[in-house]
Design an enzyme around this catalytic site. Structure first.
Site, PDB file in Angstrom:
ATOM      1  N   GLU A  98      -0.980 -40.649  21.120  1.00 54.51           N
ATOM      2  CA  GLU A  98      -0.235 -41.916  21.079  1.00 54.51           C
ATOM      3  C   GLU A  98       1.132 -41.748  21.730  1.00 54.51           C
ATOM      4  OE1 GLU A  98       0.073 -44.893  20.750  1.00 54.51           O
ATOM      5  OE2 GLU A  98      -0.752 -45.792  18.951  1.00 54.51           O
ATOM      6  N   ASP A  99       1.707 -42.847  22.172  1.00 58.10           N
ATOM      7  CA  ASP A  99       3.068 -42.783  22.707  1.00 58.10           C
ATOM      8  C   ASP A  99       4.092 -42.786  21.570  1.00 58.10           C
ATOM      9  OD1 ASP A  99       2.502 -45.427  22.008  1.00 58.10           O
ATOM     10  OD2 ASP A  99       3.259 -46.311  23.864  1.00 58.10           O
ATOM     11  N   ASP A 102       5.646 -46.630  15.402  1.00 54.52           N
ATOM     12  CA  ASP A 102       6.787 -47.503  15.104  1.00 54.52           C
ATOM     13  C   ASP A 102       6.615 -48.001  13.669  1.00 54.52           C
ATOM     14  OD1 ASP A 102       9.016 -49.136  15.552  1.00 54.52           O
ATOM     15  OD2 ASP A 102       7.832 -50.742  16.429  1.00 54.52           O
ATOM     16  N   PHE A 152      14.717 -49.958  20.632  1.00 53.54           N
ATOM     17  CA  PHE A 152      13.631 -50.128  21.592  1.00 53.54           C
ATOM     18  C   PHE A 152      13.811 -49.171  22.768  1.00 53.54           C
ATOM     19  CE2 PHE A 152      10.797 -52.122  24.662  1.00 53.54           C
ATOM     20  CZ  PHE A 152       9.708 -52.345  23.845  1.00 53.54           C
ATOM     21  N   ARG A 165       7.049 -48.449  32.837  1.00 50.56           N
ATOM     22  CA  ARG A 165       6.209 -47.322  32.404  1.00 50.56           C
ATOM     23  C   ARG A 165       6.362 -46.123  33.335  1.00 50.56           C
ATOM     24  NH1 ARG A 165       2.616 -49.153  28.443  1.00 50.56           N
ATOM     25  NH2 ARG A 165       1.865 -51.272  28.666  1.00 50.56           N
TER      26      ARG A 165
HETATM   27  P1  IMP Z   1       3.260 -49.823  15.617  1.00 49.39           P
HETATM   28  O1  IMP Z   1       1.903 -50.357  15.337  1.00 49.39           O
HETATM   29  O2  IMP Z   1       4.329 -50.768  15.154  1.00 49.39           O
HETATM   30  O3  IMP Z   1       3.475 -48.433  15.087  1.00 49.39           O
HETATM   31  O4  IMP Z   1       3.436 -49.810  17.176  1.00 49.39           O
HETATM   32  C1  IMP Z   1       2.842 -48.884  17.975  1.00 49.39           C
HETATM   33  C2  IMP Z   1       2.795 -49.355  19.404  1.00 49.39           C
HETATM   34  O5  IMP Z   1       3.848 -50.265  19.730  1.00 49.39           O
HETATM   35  C3  IMP Z   1       2.995 -48.176  20.304  1.00 49.39           C
HETATM   36  O6  IMP Z   1       1.777 -47.580  20.637  1.00 49.39           O
HETATM   37  C4  IMP Z   1       3.727 -48.776  21.487  1.00 49.39           C
HETATM   38  O7  IMP Z   1       2.798 -49.154  22.459  1.00 49.39           O
HETATM   39  C5  IMP Z   1       4.453 -49.979  20.962  1.00 49.39           C
HETATM   40  N1  IMP Z   1       5.898 -49.712  20.729  1.00 49.39           N
HETATM   41  C6  IMP Z   1       6.519 -49.495  19.559  1.00 49.39           C
HETATM   42  N2  IMP Z   1       7.825 -49.268  19.702  1.00 49.39           N
HETATM   43  C7  IMP Z   1       8.045 -49.340  21.041  1.00 49.39           C
HETATM   44  C8  IMP Z   1       9.238 -49.171  21.849  1.00 49.39           C
HETATM   45  O8  IMP Z   1      10.345 -48.891  21.383  1.00 49.39           O
HETATM   46  N3  IMP Z   1       9.055 -49.310  23.197  1.00 49.39           N
HETATM   47  C9  IMP Z   1       7.851 -49.604  23.763  1.00 49.39           C
HETATM   48  N4  IMP Z   1       6.712 -49.752  23.042  1.00 49.39           N
HETATM   49  C10 IMP Z   1       6.817 -49.629  21.697  1.00 49.39           C
HETATM   50 MG    MG Z   2       2.068 -49.963  23.869  1.00 54.70          MG
END
Ligand code: IMP
Ligand code: MG
Length: 175
Positions: A98-99, A102, A152, A165
């Site tokens: 995963e990247d 959050d 962010f 990206r």
């Molecule tokens: P979560 O479900 O809220 O944990 O979000 C996960 C996904 O949201 C990640 O796989 C990212 O693709 C995207 N994401 C969350 N925070 C950021 C950020 O700061 N920049 C860009 N993408 C984000």
């Molecule tokens: Mg994403």
């Protein structure tokens, strides 16, 4: 939003050094066992390629999945598959790449989904995590590259409305 609103958080050099260490940890944990690496598109793709570069001698199987939950800078809270895997994962060691974690909603969704495929082991490897934003009880084995503040970020695969990206460094939105 303007490009000037961002500043460097981690340089490419620093990110790659950290990824090399993550690769070593995976290597130490699993030794010569075959591994299945699943990239969570699109954000993890740059991290995925780099991680695999450091694991060249491994016996690996690769696949990609894509999920969607974000619009702009906010999660919608609902995760959906755009593309699932077609691999049989039963009894395999599966590493989800995963990247960023959050709110943790995506990670939890993916983890629970992949558990139903009966892997021998399931590990989430995320380049980044925002610990202060975690909204769910994430009881899953994770390898994290960097813990970052609740801001962010873009670059190294991460986007803002599909842009940025391709940036080599990770940039953070200024206050
Ligand atoms: P979560 O479900 O809220 O944990 O979000 C996960 C996904 O949201 C990640 O796989 C990212 O693709 C995207 N994401 C969350 N925070 C950021 C950020 O700061 N920049 C860009 N993408 C984000
Ligand atoms: Mg994403």
């Amino acid at each position: 939003m303007n490009d000037k609103d961002f500043k460097i958080l981690f340089s490419q050099e620093k990110i790659e050094k950290r990824i090399k260490i993550l690769a070593q940890e995976i290597d130490e944990k699993y030794g010569d066992q075959p591994l299945t690496f699943i990239c969570v598109l699109k954000g993890a793709v740059v991290f995925y390629v780099k991680l695999l570069e450091y694991l060249k001698n491994k016996n690996v199987e690769l696949d990609f999945v894509q999920v969607k939950s974000y619009e702009g800078t906010e999660t919608t809270g609902q995760v959906k598959f755009v593309k699932d895997t077609s691999l049989d994962l039963e009894n395999k060691i599966v590493i989800l790449v995963e990247d960023i974690i959050d709110t943790g909603i995506t990670a939890k969704f993916l983890y629970e989904h992949f558990l139903t495929k009966k892997p021998k082991d399931l590990l989430m490897c995320s380049l980044l995590q925002k610990p202060d934003k975690l909204q769910v009880d994430l009881k899953l084995p994770t390898l994290i590259g960097f813990n970052i503040p609740n801001k962010f970020i873009i670059g190294f695969g991460l986007d803002l409305d599909e842009r940025y990206r391709n940036l080599n460094d990770i940039l953070v939105l200024k206050d």
